[in-house]
Design an enzyme around this catalytic site. Structure first.
Site, mmCIF file in Angstrom:
data_model
loop_
_atom_site.group_PDB
_atom_site.id
_atom_site.type_symbol
_atom_site.label_atom_id
_atom_site.label_comp_id
_atom_site.label_asym_id
_atom_site.label_seq_id
_atom_site.Cartn_x
_atom_site.Cartn_y
_atom_site.Cartn_z
ATOM 1 N N GLY A 109 -24.401 45.852 24.576
ATOM 2 C CA GLY A 109 -23.716 47.098 24.029
ATOM 3 C C GLY A 109 -22.749 47.029 25.532
ATOM 4 N N GLY A 145 -23.988 39.781 24.479
ATOM 5 C CA GLY A 145 -25.602 39.206 24.333
ATOM 6 C C GLY A 145 -25.020 37.946 23.581
ATOM 7 N N ARG A 201 -35.392 40.074 30.575
ATOM 8 C CA ARG A 201 -35.135 41.186 31.083
ATOM 9 C C ARG A 201 -35.986 41.054 31.562
ATOM 10 N NH1 ARG A 201 -31.574 43.347 25.023
ATOM 11 N NH2 ARG A 201 -30.224 43.005 26.102
ATOM 12 N N LYS A 244 -15.631 40.211 15.517
ATOM 13 C CA LYS A 244 -15.232 40.668 14.993
ATOM 14 C C LYS A 244 -14.143 41.454 15.732
ATOM 15 C CE LYS A 244 -18.168 41.813 10.949
ATOM 16 N NZ LYS A 244 -18.700 43.245 10.429
HETATM 17 P P1 ADP Z 1 -21.290 38.670 22.306
HETATM 18 O O1 ADP Z 1 -22.829 39.222 21.212
HETATM 19 O O2 ADP Z 1 -21.272 37.690 23.263
HETATM 20 O O3 ADP Z 1 -20.185 40.155 22.883
HETATM 21 P P2 ADP Z 1 -20.079 38.624 19.234
HETATM 22 O O4 ADP Z 1 -21.685 39.194 18.950
HETATM 23 O O5 ADP Z 1 -18.681 39.555 19.033
HETATM 24 O O6 ADP Z 1 -19.815 38.447 20.776
HETATM 25 O O7 ADP Z 1 -19.752 37.503 18.045
HETATM 26 C C1 ADP Z 1 -21.110 36.834 18.569
HETATM 27 C C2 ADP Z 1 -20.573 35.652 16.912
HETATM 28 O O8 ADP Z 1 -19.177 35.176 16.854
HETATM 29 C C3 ADP Z 1 -21.544 34.659 17.008
HETATM 30 O O9 ADP Z 1 -22.380 35.286 15.504
HETATM 31 C C4 ADP Z 1 -20.767 33.137 15.966
HETATM 32 O O10 ADP Z 1 -20.676 32.610 15.797
HETATM 33 C C5 ADP Z 1 -19.434 34.304 15.887
HETATM 34 N N1 ADP Z 1 -18.230 33.173 15.731
HETATM 35 C C6 ADP Z 1 -17.336 32.388 16.515
HETATM 36 N N2 ADP Z 1 -16.240 31.983 16.577
HETATM 37 C C7 ADP Z 1 -16.385 32.228 15.181
HETATM 38 C C8 ADP Z 1 -15.913 31.805 13.869
HETATM 39 N N3 ADP Z 1 -15.267 30.522 14.465
HETATM 40 N N4 ADP Z 1 -16.102 31.907 12.604
HETATM 41 C C9 ADP Z 1 -16.739 32.656 12.014
HETATM 42 N N5 ADP Z 1 -18.323 33.322 13.121
HETATM 43 C C10 ADP Z 1 -17.838 32.684 15.090
HETATM 44 MG MG MG Z 2 -23.021 39.487 19.600
#
Ligand code: ADP
Ligand code: MG
Length: 399
Positions: free
Chosen positions: A379, A356, A40, A203
């Site tokens: 975010g 992230g 960053r 989620k």
């Molecule tokens: P980003 O930061 O790119 O927006 P998220 O924070 O929404 O992504 O999601 C990332 C998390 O989702 C990671 O910690 C990953 O381990 C978890 N994740 C992805 N697939 C699964 C799964 N099948 N079961 C449990 N956790 C998962």
């Molecule tokens: Mg995340």
């Protein structure tokens, strides 16, 4: 073209010796006074260098972490960041300990032309997160014009992002901010088709507004990650111990009904009894996850299918890993998607990665330079993709 004035729109000859108050996003991981990842900081260098080059006195504002807002807290101090910045710029950076002190204003005025100062964590002041006008005035006194280069903080209406932009004019976007808004904005407003969104992560609840916003614009939404399991449940399957949001199953059902063929779910997953039981992992169809087993990644067939859809796209937005990418070998599906994005980019597609963990995953795969744009704002990029107005952007001068 982003609809907001940028640094490039300013009269260059008028910037000489002027104090540029620049909100940057230096919210980097710091442990025991050591900066863990300087991405960053490096992302803000183009704007800092451009302003320096024009003879401006550059005064940087940023938050770091989540201090309580009751004053100095060592572990959230930006002082270690000042040292890293010095190294990257190859020139001294004056550290301003207390922006509320009269000396702070003096320091900014005494900077040499092209000099750089970094102000201590904005969140040490209680008024920052409350967007308190007095706090915004305090920040505004540190500059002669305002530049917001902190895309990652633009979704927060804080004194250093929103409030100050009303008080200090001109208030324009920095080069990083411009790049972020340009890539994300074009994906939303005028995407070349086929437009494919790849969504994953833990989620569905955090991503539902993104799905809703993207659905009318895209040709396909590919769903991976644990999120997919909530959809499997909506289709009546049992999902073992997979991460499922029970309270979102009905919503997922409704989405499935409305989205039709646009929404592409995994055909199956890589399952195991626990994350540390990867030795005994195997593949299972989406509706054949046994009790006591959880899906941790998308299966081979799904990887191939997703990759082929991504490679046929002209615009791709990716948010959220396809599996538990932090734990090998459950990173393979995420890697496959990252690779497909790189190939699509090489074939002329515009590819944007937001979030992230997705940014971390593409960096880990060594492919961050092989996609069009990796957003620095987790975010903020999500809220942008949800179609929301980012207050830190809205407050900047219109073009
Ligand atoms: P980003 O930061 O790119 O927006 P998220 O924070 O929404 O992504 O999601 C990332 C998390 O989702 C990671 O910690 C990953 O381990 C978890 N994740 C992805 N697939 C699964 C799964 N099948 N079961 C449990 N956790 C998962
Ligand atoms: Mg995340």
């Amino acid at each position: 073209m982003i609809g907001k004035r940028t640094v490039a729109d300013l009269d260059k000859t008028a910037l000489d010796a002027k104090r540029a108050l620049v909100r940057v996003d230096f919210n980097v991981p710091v442990k025991d006074g050591v900066v863990g990842d300087d991405t960053r900081i490096r992302a803000a260098l183009p704007t800092i260098r451009a302003l320096k080059g024009l003879g401006a006195r550059v005064v940087l504002l940023s938050h770091l972490g989540r201090p309580k807002g009751g004053g100095f807290e060592e572990k959230y101090s930006l002082r270690p960041v000042a040292r890293v910045l010095e190294g990257l710029l190859g020139s001294p950076v004056t550290f301003v300990e207390n922006p509320a002190s009269p000396e702070a204003v003096l320091v900014t005025k005494q900077l040499p032309r092209g000099g750089v100062a970094l102000v201590e964590n904005t969140r040490f002041l209680a008024g920052e997160e409350q967007n308190d006008p007095a706090t915004a005035r305090l920040f505004a006194a540190l500059g002669d014009f305002f530049v917001n280069d902190a895309f990652g903080s633009a979704h927060r209406a804080h004194a250093s992002t929103e409030g100050v932009a009303h008080l200090l004019k001109p208030a324009v976007a920095g080069l990083l901010m411009e790049k972020e808004l340009d890539y994300l904005g074009r994906a939303l407003a005028s995407p070349a088709h086929p437009f494919v969104a790849v969504l994953g992560g833990a989620k569905i609840s955090g991503k539902i507004d993104v799905i809703e916003s993207l659905l009318p614009r895209v040709d396909h939404v590919l769903i991976g990650g644990a999120m997919a399991c909530t959809f499997f449940r909506a289709k009546g399957a049992s999902t073992g111990t997979s991460l499922v949001e029970e309270d979102r199953v009905v919503m997922a059902k409704d989405l499935l009904a409305r989205a039709g063929a646009k929404l592409v779910l995994p055909e199956g997953g890589v399952i195991a009894e626990a994350l540390d039981r990867s030795d005994a992992r195997r593949e299972a169809a989406w509706n054949e996850i046994p009790d006591g087993w959880a899906m941790y990644d998308i299966d081979e067939n799904t990887r191939r299918r997703f990759a082929s859809i991504v490679k046929g796209a002209k615009t791709v937005v990716w948010n959220g890993p396809m599996g538990v990418f932090e734990t090998t070998p459950f990173d393979e599906g995420t890697r496959a998607v990252a690779l497909a994005l790189a190939e699509a980019t090489a074939a002329g597609a515009t590819t944007v990665v937001g979030g992230g963990d997705s940014a971390a995953a593409i960096a880990e795969a060594g492919l961050e330079d092989k996609v069009s744009h990796v957003s620095t704002g987790g975010g903020a990029s999500l809220e942008f993709l949800e179609g929301r107005v980012l207050p830190g952007v809205a407050a900047l001068d219109d073009r």
